[in-house]
Design a protein around this motif. Structure first.
Motif, mmCIF file in Angstrom:
data_model
loop_
_atom_site.group_PDB
_atom_site.id
_atom_site.type_symbol
_atom_site.label_atom_id
_atom_site.label_comp_id
_atom_site.label_asym_id
_atom_site.label_seq_id
_atom_site.Cartn_x
_atom_site.Cartn_y
_atom_site.Cartn_z
ATOM 1 N N VAL A 4 0.491 -0.950 0.023
ATOM 2 C CA VAL A 4 -0.054 0.310 -0.517
ATOM 3 C C VAL A 4 0.844 0.414 -0.061
ATOM 4 O O VAL A 4 1.590 1.375 1.070
ATOM 5 C CB VAL A 4 -1.108 0.179 1.813
ATOM 6 C CG1 VAL A 4 -1.355 1.202 1.238
ATOM 7 C CG2 VAL A 4 -1.523 -1.178 1.355
ATOM 8 N N GLY A 5 0.486 1.799 -0.790
ATOM 9 C CA GLY A 5 1.165 3.519 -1.123
ATOM 10 C C GLY A 5 0.697 4.356 -1.262
ATOM 11 O O GLY A 5 -0.048 4.446 -1.764
ATOM 12 N N LEU A 6 0.683 5.930 -0.703
ATOM 13 C CA LEU A 6 0.654 6.854 -0.701
ATOM 14 C C LEU A 6 1.395 7.675 -1.645
ATOM 15 O O LEU A 6 2.406 7.322 -1.530
ATOM 16 C CB LEU A 6 0.388 6.970 0.556
ATOM 17 C CG LEU A 6 -1.364 7.304 1.285
ATOM 18 C CD1 LEU A 6 -0.610 5.608 2.680
ATOM 19 C CD2 LEU A 6 -1.502 8.209 2.039
ATOM 20 N N HIS A 7 0.309 8.655 -2.499
ATOM 21 C CA HIS A 7 0.983 9.201 -3.909
ATOM 22 C C HIS A 7 1.834 10.479 -2.902
ATOM 23 O O HIS A 7 2.750 11.412 -3.692
ATOM 24 C CB HIS A 7 -0.183 9.944 -4.312
ATOM 25 C CG HIS A 7 -0.735 8.530 -5.113
ATOM 26 N ND1 HIS A 7 -1.699 8.979 -5.842
ATOM 27 C CD2 HIS A 7 -0.229 7.318 -5.123
ATOM 28 C CE1 HIS A 7 -2.203 7.795 -6.824
ATOM 29 N NE2 HIS A 7 -1.717 6.529 -5.728
ATOM 30 N N LEU A 8 1.616 11.350 -2.053
ATOM 31 C CA LEU A 8 2.733 12.088 -2.190
ATOM 32 C C LEU A 8 2.391 12.239 -0.249
ATOM 33 O O LEU A 8 1.572 12.307 0.702
ATOM 34 C CB LEU A 8 1.745 13.375 -2.031
ATOM 35 C CG LEU A 8 1.213 13.530 -3.361
ATOM 36 C CD1 LEU A 8 0.286 15.640 -3.564
ATOM 37 C CD2 LEU A 8 2.435 14.742 -4.561
ATOM 38 N N PRO A 9 3.902 12.275 0.400
ATOM 39 C CA PRO A 9 4.239 11.994 1.632
ATOM 40 C C PRO A 9 3.178 13.668 2.434
ATOM 41 O O PRO A 9 3.832 13.202 3.535
ATOM 42 C CB PRO A 9 5.915 12.373 1.473
ATOM 43 C CG PRO A 9 5.849 12.705 0.504
ATOM 44 C CD PRO A 9 5.370 12.220 -0.900
ATOM 45 N N ASN A 22 -4.482 10.325 -1.873
ATOM 46 C CA ASN A 22 -4.697 9.635 -2.394
ATOM 47 C C ASN A 22 -3.669 8.319 -2.119
ATOM 48 O O ASN A 22 -2.583 8.239 -2.040
ATOM 49 C CB ASN A 22 -4.388 9.460 -4.395
ATOM 50 C CG ASN A 22 -4.979 10.775 -4.873
ATOM 51 O OD1 ASN A 22 -6.546 10.483 -4.732
ATOM 52 N ND2 ASN A 22 -5.163 12.094 -4.591
ATOM 53 N N CYS A 23 -3.869 7.123 -2.197
ATOM 54 C CA CYS A 23 -3.545 5.686 -2.257
ATOM 55 C C CYS A 23 -3.993 4.895 -2.999
ATOM 56 O O CYS A 23 -4.917 4.467 -3.391
ATOM 57 C CB CYS A 23 -4.403 5.229 -0.662
ATOM 58 S SG CYS A 23 -3.343 4.018 -0.262
ATOM 59 N N ALA A 24 -2.861 4.224 -3.175
ATOM 60 C CA ALA A 24 -3.081 2.800 -3.952
ATOM 61 C C ALA A 24 -2.535 0.926 -3.419
ATOM 62 O O ALA A 24 -1.401 1.304 -2.468
ATOM 63 C CB ALA A 24 -1.705 3.075 -5.340
ATOM 64 N N PHE A 89 -3.076 8.116 7.120
ATOM 65 C CA PHE A 89 -2.904 6.988 5.793
ATOM 66 C C PHE A 89 -3.766 5.408 5.586
ATOM 67 O O PHE A 89 -4.798 5.530 6.482
ATOM 68 C CB PHE A 89 -1.642 6.149 6.835
ATOM 69 C CG PHE A 89 -1.506 5.605 8.108
ATOM 70 C CD1 PHE A 89 -1.434 6.835 8.983
ATOM 71 C CD2 PHE A 89 -2.177 4.426 8.045
ATOM 72 C CE1 PHE A 89 -1.368 5.724 10.633
ATOM 73 C CE2 PHE A 89 -2.311 3.972 9.582
ATOM 74 C CZ PHE A 89 -1.911 5.044 10.296
ATOM 75 N N CYS A 90 -4.060 5.007 4.282
ATOM 76 C CA CYS A 90 -5.113 3.955 4.341
ATOM 77 C C CYS A 90 -4.712 2.552 5.093
ATOM 78 O O CYS A 90 -3.545 2.496 4.816
ATOM 79 C CB CYS A 90 -5.479 4.043 2.910
ATOM 80 S SG CYS A 90 -4.043 3.534 2.029
ATOM 81 N N ALA A 91 -5.535 1.481 4.767
ATOM 82 C CA ALA A 91 -4.762 0.562 5.361
ATOM 83 C C ALA A 91 -6.198 -0.631 4.366
ATOM 84 O O ALA A 91 -6.709 -0.408 4.039
ATOM 85 C CB ALA A 91 -5.169 -0.126 7.209
ATOM 86 N N ALA A 92 -5.576 -1.757 3.766
ATOM 87 C CA ALA A 92 -6.475 -2.665 3.388
ATOM 88 C C ALA A 92 -6.214 -3.992 3.651
ATOM 89 O O ALA A 92 -5.414 -4.060 3.787
ATOM 90 C CB ALA A 92 -5.479 -3.048 1.630
ATOM 91 N N GLN B 37 5.800 0.648 14.950
ATOM 92 C CA GLN B 37 5.221 2.078 13.940
ATOM 93 C C GLN B 37 7.228 2.695 14.228
ATOM 94 O O GLN B 37 7.194 3.666 15.187
ATOM 95 C CB GLN B 37 4.580 3.195 14.120
ATOM 96 C CG GLN B 37 4.181 3.930 12.961
ATOM 97 C CD GLN B 37 3.079 4.829 13.619
ATOM 98 O OE1 GLN B 37 2.896 5.432 14.554
ATOM 99 N NE2 GLN B 37 2.374 5.429 12.295
ATOM 100 N N ALA B 38 7.698 2.004 13.204
ATOM 101 C CA ALA B 38 9.433 2.805 13.656
ATOM 102 C C ALA B 38 9.626 4.136 12.261
ATOM 103 O O ALA B 38 8.050 4.336 11.884
ATOM 104 C CB ALA B 38 10.083 2.187 12.623
ATOM 105 N N LEU B 39 9.860 4.847 12.811
ATOM 106 C CA LEU B 39 10.119 6.718 12.517
ATOM 107 C C LEU B 39 10.611 6.514 11.011
ATOM 108 O O LEU B 39 11.599 5.589 10.350
ATOM 109 C CB LEU B 39 11.150 7.134 12.471
ATOM 110 C CG LEU B 39 11.186 9.040 13.222
ATOM 111 C CD1 LEU B 39 9.953 9.369 13.965
ATOM 112 C CD2 LEU B 39 12.673 9.214 12.708
ATOM 113 N N GLY B 40 9.363 7.008 10.169
ATOM 114 C CA GLY B 40 9.525 7.715 8.614
ATOM 115 C C GLY B 40 8.899 6.402 8.299
ATOM 116 O O GLY B 40 8.043 5.979 7.011
ATOM 117 N N LEU B 41 8.851 4.635 9.176
ATOM 118 C CA LEU B 41 7.257 3.492 8.076
ATOM 119 C C LEU B 41 6.235 3.707 8.308
ATOM 120 O O LEU B 41 6.040 4.207 9.281
ATOM 121 C CB LEU B 41 8.390 2.482 8.252
ATOM 122 C CG LEU B 41 9.788 2.712 8.235
ATOM 123 C CD1 LEU B 41 10.323 1.601 8.607
ATOM 124 C CD2 LEU B 41 10.201 3.016 6.610
ATOM 125 N N GLY B 42 5.757 2.666 8.074
ATOM 126 C CA GLY B 42 4.253 2.388 8.151
ATOM 127 C C GLY B 42 4.220 1.281 9.307
ATOM 128 O O GLY B 42 5.110 1.440 9.415
#
Lengths: 110, 112
Positions: A4-9, A22-24, A89-92, B37-42
């Motif tokens: 799972v990834g988000l488009h913009l940090p 957005n999330c993919a 954040f999104c979760a799938a 949840q580590a720093l900077g990670l999901g």
């Protein structure tokens, strides 16, 4: 597995404007999705969820859109307020576990 | 209704020591999940307990373990702590397995 990834940090918006995050996701078997909000020093807070048999769901000032064809979901926040500043954040979920994106940090400019 | 609670809020350990983190789910929830949840990670999935049994575990070494008690509370044990174990450890609970998870405030573990 799933990724799972988000488009913009990061995302900055003016107070009162609408925000879109957005999330993919990668696994077509994922059938349940959640958006969370995490403020600094706190645990994630549930915002809204959607199942794969729907493509849109609305809550209070928030809307989640799901496009299963391109494996994409978005969170829309209407009339963004300073209190909306947080990491989103999104979760799938694929039935076995949730996979989380790294998050988009939303900053609301007064 | 009380939410998910975790203790302690902060924990400082040195390398090689063991850490025990505790979680109490929302009343009526039988599933408990642990995440790192580590720093900077999901959030990285660690463990899932339901009805006292371990149902699934993430891609973490065996020194990460836990259990769920008859009252559905849970503890996470991390043995032989390493510096990279420093992170926020989040516990979540759900009424139905693999459905809406509600998170606690987390335990921030610092390994020196």
């Amino acid at each position: 597995g799933e990724s799972v990834g988000l488009h913009l940090p990061t995302l900055s918006v003016q107070e009162g404007d609408n925000s879109i995050i957005n999330c993919a996701y990668s696994n077509s078997a994922s059938d349940y999705f959640i958006w969370y909000k995490q403020e600094s020093g706190k645990g994630p807070q549930f915002i809204i969820d959607i199942r794969s048999n729907m493509d849109k769901r609305q809550g209070q000032r928030v809307t989640v859109l799901l496009n299963k064809t391109v494996k994409h979901l978005s969170l829309q926040i209407a009339a963004t307020q300073p209190g909306d500043s947080a990491v989103y954040f999104c979760a799938a979920n694929d039935g076995n576990q949730f996979y989380f994106g790294t998050g988009t940090s939303l900053t609301v400019i007064p | 209704e009380a939410g998910v609670t975790q203790s302690p809020t902060h924990l400082i350990k040195t390398r090689g020591q063991q850490a025990t983190l505790r979680c109490s789910p929302i009343s009526g929830h039988t599933s408990v999940y642990w995440y790192q949840q580590a720093l900077g990670l999901g959030l990285q999935f660690l463990l899932w307990y339901d009805e006292g049994e371990e149902r699934n575990r993430g891609n973490f070494p065996p020194r990460f373990s836990g259990r769920q008690f008859p009252n559905y509370s849970s503890e996470l044990n991390v043995n032989a702590l390493e510096l990279e174990d420093s992170a926020l450890y989040l516990c979540a609970s759900s009424l139905e397995a693999q459905r809406t998870q509600y998170f606690g405030p987390g335990t921030r573990l610092l390994v020196l």
